[in-house]
Design a protein around this motif. Structure first.
Motif, short mmCIF file in Angstrom:
data_model
loop_
_atom_site.label_atom_id
_atom_site.label_comp_id
_atom_site.label_asym_id
_atom_site.label_seq_id
_atom_site.Cartn_x
_atom_site.Cartn_y
_atom_site.Cartn_z
N VAL A 84 0.84 -1.19 0.00
CA VAL A 84 0.00 0.00 0.00
C VAL A 84 0.88 1.25 0.00
O VAL A 84 1.81 1.36 0.80
N ILE A 85 0.59 2.18 -0.91
CA ILE A 85 1.30 3.46 -0.89
C ILE A 85 0.37 4.62 -0.52
O ILE A 85 0.84 5.67 -0.10
N ARG A 86 -0.93 4.42 -0.66
CA ARG A 86 -1.88 5.49 -0.33
C ARG A 86 -3.22 4.87 0.01
O ARG A 86 -3.70 3.97 -0.68
N PHE A 87 -3.83 5.35 1.11
CA PHE A 87 -5.12 4.82 1.55
C PHE A 87 -6.00 6.00 1.93
O PHE A 87 -5.68 6.77 2.84
N LEU A 88 -7.10 6.18 1.19
CA LEU A 88 -8.02 7.29 1.42
C LEU A 88 -9.37 6.72 1.79
O LEU A 88 -10.08 6.18 0.93
N SER A 89 -9.73 6.81 3.05
CA SER A 89 -10.97 6.18 3.49
C SER A 89 -11.53 6.89 4.71
O SER A 89 -10.79 7.33 5.59
N ALA A 369 9.61 2.64 -8.11
CA ALA A 369 10.08 2.40 -6.75
C ALA A 369 10.32 3.71 -6.02
O ALA A 369 9.98 3.84 -4.83
N GLU A 370 10.90 4.68 -6.71
CA GLU A 370 11.09 6.00 -6.10
C GLU A 370 9.75 6.65 -5.76
O GLU A 370 9.59 7.26 -4.70
N ARG A 371 8.81 6.51 -6.68
CA ARG A 371 7.47 7.04 -6.44
C ARG A 371 6.84 6.42 -5.20
O ARG A 371 6.25 7.11 -4.35
N ASP A 372 6.95 5.10 -5.06
CA ASP A 372 6.36 4.42 -3.91
C ASP A 372 6.90 4.99 -2.60
O ASP A 372 6.14 5.25 -1.66
N ARG A 378 4.32 10.70 2.44
CA ARG A 378 3.43 11.86 2.48
C ARG A 378 2.47 11.79 3.66
O ARG A 378 2.06 10.73 4.10
N THR A 379 2.08 12.98 4.12
CA THR A 379 0.93 13.11 5.00
C THR A 379 0.00 14.12 4.34
O THR A 379 0.37 14.81 3.40
N GLY A 380 -1.19 14.20 4.81
CA GLY A 380 -2.11 15.18 4.21
C GLY A 380 -3.47 14.59 3.99
O GLY A 380 -4.13 14.16 4.94
#
Length: 521
Positions: A84-89, A369-372, A378-380
């Protein structure tokens, strides 16, 4: 077809049909023209957010559509390493806006419900198989020319006739390219069982992958898997360099792409088609008495499912303004606010969708891989709902522009959401019963605004309203019919000034209160 209508709407897709419901409910004479003889039979849009449920409820449509809406749990993005790289819930969290953040639907069912809603209004006429071929304008109205030789005339026209809009072309309006175009295959199926997912790492405890919109940011093949109502599922697969659209849309190619997710699960294909995901915005949303809305005005990459939401916001923004102008309660200058309010918000969301699209579509393993690593750090933003920026224009006062909350309350009609208690429309919401001057009362009378106070008129069941007012030191909030905050005030004098300023911004004038009463508002 020679009758002068208040508004003609071209295109009876979801945006045009929704706009016609809003305007019809306000008593305006509306003609809806659609070149096709029946609604499009296949699913296109699949997602709306809590704001759209609020708008559907305001138009008296939600109850008839509710059984066809499926509440999702949010969005999860999986990186190249299957982590998981991003979780919006917002699943399981309080609902200050009254509804879940994400809903999935089957577009033909939604369109059928929107069209059925038009049957409530004798002042709304739907004409199918009516192709618009041209238009002319003068100071008093717009005349549309039809392919069958007929004509139709109205005070105002809304062009919601899709991405290849005839009206946009007739007006000479150019689409600004926001420099995002990627080829994808979109496939819909009815699936008799759960989807198979790989063993992803980092999935939050309790997260249900079956009920999340999943973005596979895998350089081997970026893909999206989206839940739907009932057993409807959607897959979107990025086409890789050198792949041919027609060949990839063949049944055997689609089956090979879907096989890892389905295994032996019984399923029936609904359709598979290739698309170019675009980021486009019209340079002008209005020419004279003609407005563009929906895909005719903007096209959004689908990575946060906001395409149809944009169009419904267009309709909600424009409907109450056209109502005031058509009834003579406001001058036409009010309509100048349409593009400034909508354009900035649309561009903000398209920008976020393009940014997500670019990292989802990364095909270089090293860069992926760099993107991950970068995105994991990140936070936000915690939910996709936070994508929606406040609106801004000369109508918006200090502190205004945000979507106002719609929490659970107990009001004069009993328990429900805030909108149930207010009845929609203009609302002055106060911490204590306000004392207003005659001038302020006149503005509120022209707007037919409800005036409600916490404690005296409303019980704030979950404390959302109390927290909202306390966080700003506010005593009054002025809410618009599209549920955006016009402005807020910190004391009684500020409340008076806020109302007076809104009256001026809306191009209202003294004496119109009598006109409003005569119009039966």
């Amino acid at each position: 077809m020679t009758r002068p209508w208040d508004v003609i709407i071209t295109g009876c897709g979801p945006v045009g049909a929704f706009a016609a419901n809003l305007l019809g409910g306000r008593g305006l004479r509306v003609l809806v023209l659609d070149r096709d003889t029946a609604p499009y039979a296949l699913p296109r849009a699949v997602h709306i957010d809590h704001e759209m449920l609020r708008l559907l409820a305001d138009a008296g449509l939600l109850e008839g559509l509710r059984d066809g809406l499926h509440a999702g749990d949010g969005h999860i993005h999986i990186g190249a390493d299957h982590g998981v790289i991003r979780f919006l819930s917002a699943a399981g969290q309080p609902r200050p806006f009254g509804y879940a953040n994400d809903y999935f639907f089957y577009q033909p069912e939604l369109e059928a419900g929107l069209r059925a809603g038009l049957e409530r209004f004798p002042n709304v006429t739907l004409r199918l198989g009516a192709e618009v071929t041209g238009l002319t304008q003068d100071e008093a109205g717009v005349t549309l020319t039809l392919a069958d030789g007929g004509r139709a005339r109205a005070l105002w026209v809304i062009g919601s006739d899709g991405a290849r809009s005839t009206l946009r072309k007739a007006l000479g309006v150019v689409l600004e390219d926001l420099e995002f175009e990627e080829p994808w295959l979109v496939a819909d199926a009815e699936v008799e069982g759960p989807i198979r997912f790989p063993d992803f790492t980092g999935v939050p405890e309790g997260a249900d992958l079956q009920n999340l919109s999943l973005m596979m940011c895998d350089p081997a093949r970026p893909a999206t898997i989206v839940p739907g109502r009932g057993n409807h599922r959607r897959w979107e697969f990025m086409l890789l360099p050198g792949e041919d659209d027609a060949r990839m849309a063949r049944p055997e190619s689609v089956a090979a792409l879907m096989a890892p997710w389905l295994g032996d699960t019984p399923h029936a294909m609904i359709r598979a088609a290739t698309y170019r995901f675009h980021g486009l915005v019209a340079q002008h949303w209005r020419r004279g008495r003609v407005f563009l809305a929906g895909d005719a005005a903007h096209q959004t990459p689908p990575f946060f499912g906001q395409g149809m939401c944009h169009g419904m916001r267009d309709a909600a923004n424009l409907a109450w303004k056209l109502d005031l102008v058509c009834r003579g309660l406001a001058e036409p200058g009010l309509l100048d606010s349409y593009q400034p309010e909508r354009d900035g918000q649309v561009r903000h969301v398209i920008g976020a969708a393009i940014e997500a699209g670019r990292y989802i579509c990364e095909l270089d393993p090293g860069k992926a891989a760099e993107r991950d690593a970068r995105i994991r750090a990140r936070t936000g933003m915690r939910t996709a709902a936070e994508l929606i920026a406040p609106i801004a224009s000369g109508l918006i006062g200090p502190g205004g522009g945000e979507r106002f909350v719609n929490p659970a309350v107990t009001g004069p009609k009993g328990p429900g959401l805030l909108d149930d208690a207010t009845g929609g429309g203009w609302v002055l919401l106060c911490t204590d019963p306000p004392v207003l001057s005659g001038a302020a009362e006149e503005v509120l009378s022209i707007l037919d605004a409800a005036v409600l106070s916490l404690g005296a008129d409303l019980t704030d069941t979950e404390g959302h309203l109390a927290r909202w007012f306390a966080a700003r030191g506010a005593v009054a909030a002025l809410l618009r019919p599209d549920f955006y905050l016009a402005a807020w005030a910190s004391d009684g004098a500020g409340t008076e000034s806020m109302i007076a300023a809104q009256g001026r911004a809306l191009h209202l004038a003294p004496g119109q209160a009598d006109l409003a009463a005569a119009a039966g508002r």
